[in-house]
Design a protein around this motif. Structure first.
Motif, PDB file in Angstrom:
ATOM      1  N   LEU A 104       0.855  -1.185   0.000  1.00 42.98           N
ATOM      2  CA  LEU A 104       0.000   0.000   0.000  1.00 42.98           C
ATOM      3  C   LEU A 104       0.894   1.238   0.000  1.00 42.98           C
ATOM      4  CD1 LEU A 104      -2.570  -1.019   2.770  1.00 42.98           C
ATOM      5  CD2 LEU A 104      -2.960  -1.045   0.309  1.00 42.98           C
ATOM      6  N   THR A 105       0.491   2.273  -0.737  1.00 41.40           N
ATOM      7  CA  THR A 105       1.300   3.483  -0.850  1.00 41.40           C
ATOM      8  C   THR A 105       0.448   4.700  -0.493  1.00 41.40           C
ATOM      9  OG1 THR A 105       2.598   2.480  -2.635  1.00 41.40           O
ATOM     10  CG2 THR A 105       2.715   4.870  -2.404  1.00 41.40           C
TER      11      THR A 105
ATOM     12  N   ARG B  35       5.501   3.271   1.762  1.00 37.79           N
ATOM     13  CA  ARG B  35       5.006   2.014   1.178  1.00 37.79           C
ATOM     14  C   ARG B  35       5.043   0.929   2.246  1.00 37.79           C
ATOM     15  NH1 ARG B  35       6.761   1.071  -5.139  1.00 37.79           N
ATOM     16  NH2 ARG B  35       5.614   2.853  -5.971  1.00 37.79           N
ATOM     17  N   PHE B  36       3.890   0.340   2.485  1.00 35.12           N
ATOM     18  CA  PHE B  36       3.754  -0.725   3.480  1.00 35.12           C
ATOM     19  C   PHE B  36       3.674  -2.049   2.734  1.00 35.12           C
ATOM     20  CE2 PHE B  36       0.694  -3.386   5.958  1.00 35.12           C
ATOM     21  CZ  PHE B  36       1.527  -3.669   7.021  1.00 35.12           C
ATOM     22  N   TYR B  37       4.703  -2.891   2.933  1.00 44.05           N
ATOM     23  CA  TYR B  37       4.830  -4.146   2.185  1.00 44.05           C
ATOM     24  C   TYR B  37       4.407  -5.344   3.023  1.00 44.05           C
ATOM     25  CZ  TYR B  37       7.649  -1.878  -1.458  1.00 44.05           C
ATOM     26  OH  TYR B  37       8.087  -1.069  -2.479  1.00 44.05           O
ATOM     27  N   GLN B  38       3.695  -6.261   2.370  1.00 41.94           N
ATOM     28  CA  GLN B  38       3.419  -7.584   2.907  1.00 41.94           C
ATOM     29  C   GLN B  38       3.880  -8.585   1.851  1.00 41.94           C
ATOM     30  OE1 GLN B  38      -0.883  -6.453   3.693  1.00 41.94           O
ATOM     31  NE2 GLN B  38      -0.554  -7.924   5.338  1.00 41.94           N
ATOM     32  N   ALA B  39       4.665  -9.558   2.279  1.00 36.57           N
ATOM     33  CA  ALA B  39       5.198 -10.536   1.327  1.00 36.57           C
ATOM     34  C   ALA B  39       5.197 -11.906   1.955  1.00 36.57           C
ATOM     35  CB  ALA B  39       6.609 -10.139   0.895  1.00 36.57           C
TER      36      ALA B  39
ATOM     37  N   SER C 253       7.972  -1.497   6.011  1.00 35.43           N
ATOM     38  CA  SER C 253       7.544  -0.289   5.326  1.00 35.43           C
ATOM     39  C   SER C 253       8.753   0.600   5.084  1.00 35.43           C
ATOM     40  CB  SER C 253       6.471   0.456   6.126  1.00 35.43           C
ATOM     41  OG  SER C 253       6.913   0.738   7.434  1.00 35.43           O
ATOM     42  N   VAL C 254       8.693   1.380   4.014  1.00 35.21           N
ATOM     43  CA  VAL C 254       9.850   2.192   3.632  1.00 35.21           C
ATOM     44  C   VAL C 254       9.380   3.507   3.010  1.00 35.21           C
ATOM     45  CG1 VAL C 254      10.019   1.061   1.374  1.00 35.21           C
ATOM     46  CG2 VAL C 254      12.020   2.206   2.326  1.00 35.21           C
TER      47      VAL C 254
END
Length: 250
Positions: free
Chosen positions: A58-59, A241-245, A101-102
């Motif tokens: 998500l951004t 940007r919140f990352y899920q992987a 997140s970055v």
């Protein structure tokens, strides 16, 4: 892409999804990718197992509220494993998950009269900034984060050992599954850095309700750092940007 006469030991296949219902259709897309991979393995008779990586993000601009935009709630965020299980699809027990997140800002976007940059230069300014970043993380309860000064893009992955290294046009950040949580910094010695990255890699989220709280802490730190860097929220964005992987062998 290989040139004439070149051989490759590995091949990567990239599957992309688009549309207005990406999150709702993510589980279906994941299963269709599995079907494609299964058919490819049969057709080309792949001798070894591959690795499937499902990466979503998500951004949003953490300074949006200061621009007068309405805020959004994050309590609907759920872990990928939970989302897929609720859709009737169970992932293998060996599936590994990664959440981080970055955000980043470019050095040339910072105001010329910024007190931090004016009173320090180069790496010294970055070290001073890191001290403020570490303090802000502590104040807001952020356990694990990185402040990185570099030109390259950041690639995050899980590994047996924690490490950070430069590989061509990327900074590769390896996160150990059982490493202690702490706030760290990295300055690229091979190039004159043009970007400052704020990267948050806290320990595993306990339950779906923790995602919103995690994001809120990250946003609080970033807003504080934006103030320290004199970033004008009316004219500039600080995009998070919140990352899920997740990944597993196929």
């Amino acid at each position: 892409m290989l040139g004439s006469g070149q051989n490759s030991q590995h091949a990567q296949i990239l599957f992309l999804a688009q549309g207005g219902s990406l999150r709702e259709g993510a589980c279906d897309f994941h299963q269709r990718v599995l079907l494609v991979i299964s058919e490819l393995k049969q057709r080309v008779m792949m001798p070894t197992a591959g690795q499937l990586s499902d990466r979503q993000h998500l951004t949003f601009d953490v300074l949006a509220a200061q621009k007068g935009h309405k805020s959004v709630t994050g309590h609907y965020l759920r872990a990928l494993l939970t989302r897929y299980q609720q859709r009737g699809f169970s992932l293998p027990p060996v599936a590994g998950s990664l959440v981080y997140s970055v955000a980043h800002c470019c050095m040339n976007q910072l105001p010329d009269d910024d007190q931090l940059l004016r009173s320090h230069q180069g790496k010294t300014a970055f070290e001073a900034l890191f001290q403020q970043f570490a303090f802000s993380c502590q104040q807001h309860g952020v356990d694990s984060a990185y402040l990185i000064a570099a030109n390259q893009e950041i690639v995050v992955q899980q590994a047996d050992n924690a490490d950070i290294s430069e590989q061509g046009d990327t900074i590769r950040l390896s996160l150990a599954r059982d490493s202690r949580q702490k706030v760290q910094c990295y300055w690229s010695e091979h190039h004159r850095p043009s970007r400052i990255y704020f990267l948050f890699t806290e320990s595993a989220v306990q339950g779906n309700s923790a995602y919103a709280a995690r994001l809120q802490k990250h946003m609080d730190v970033l807003r504080e750092m934006a103030g320290r860097l004199a970033i004008n929220p009316q004219q500039q964005a600080l995009t998070l940007r919140f990352y899920q992987a997740l990944s597993y062998p196929v």
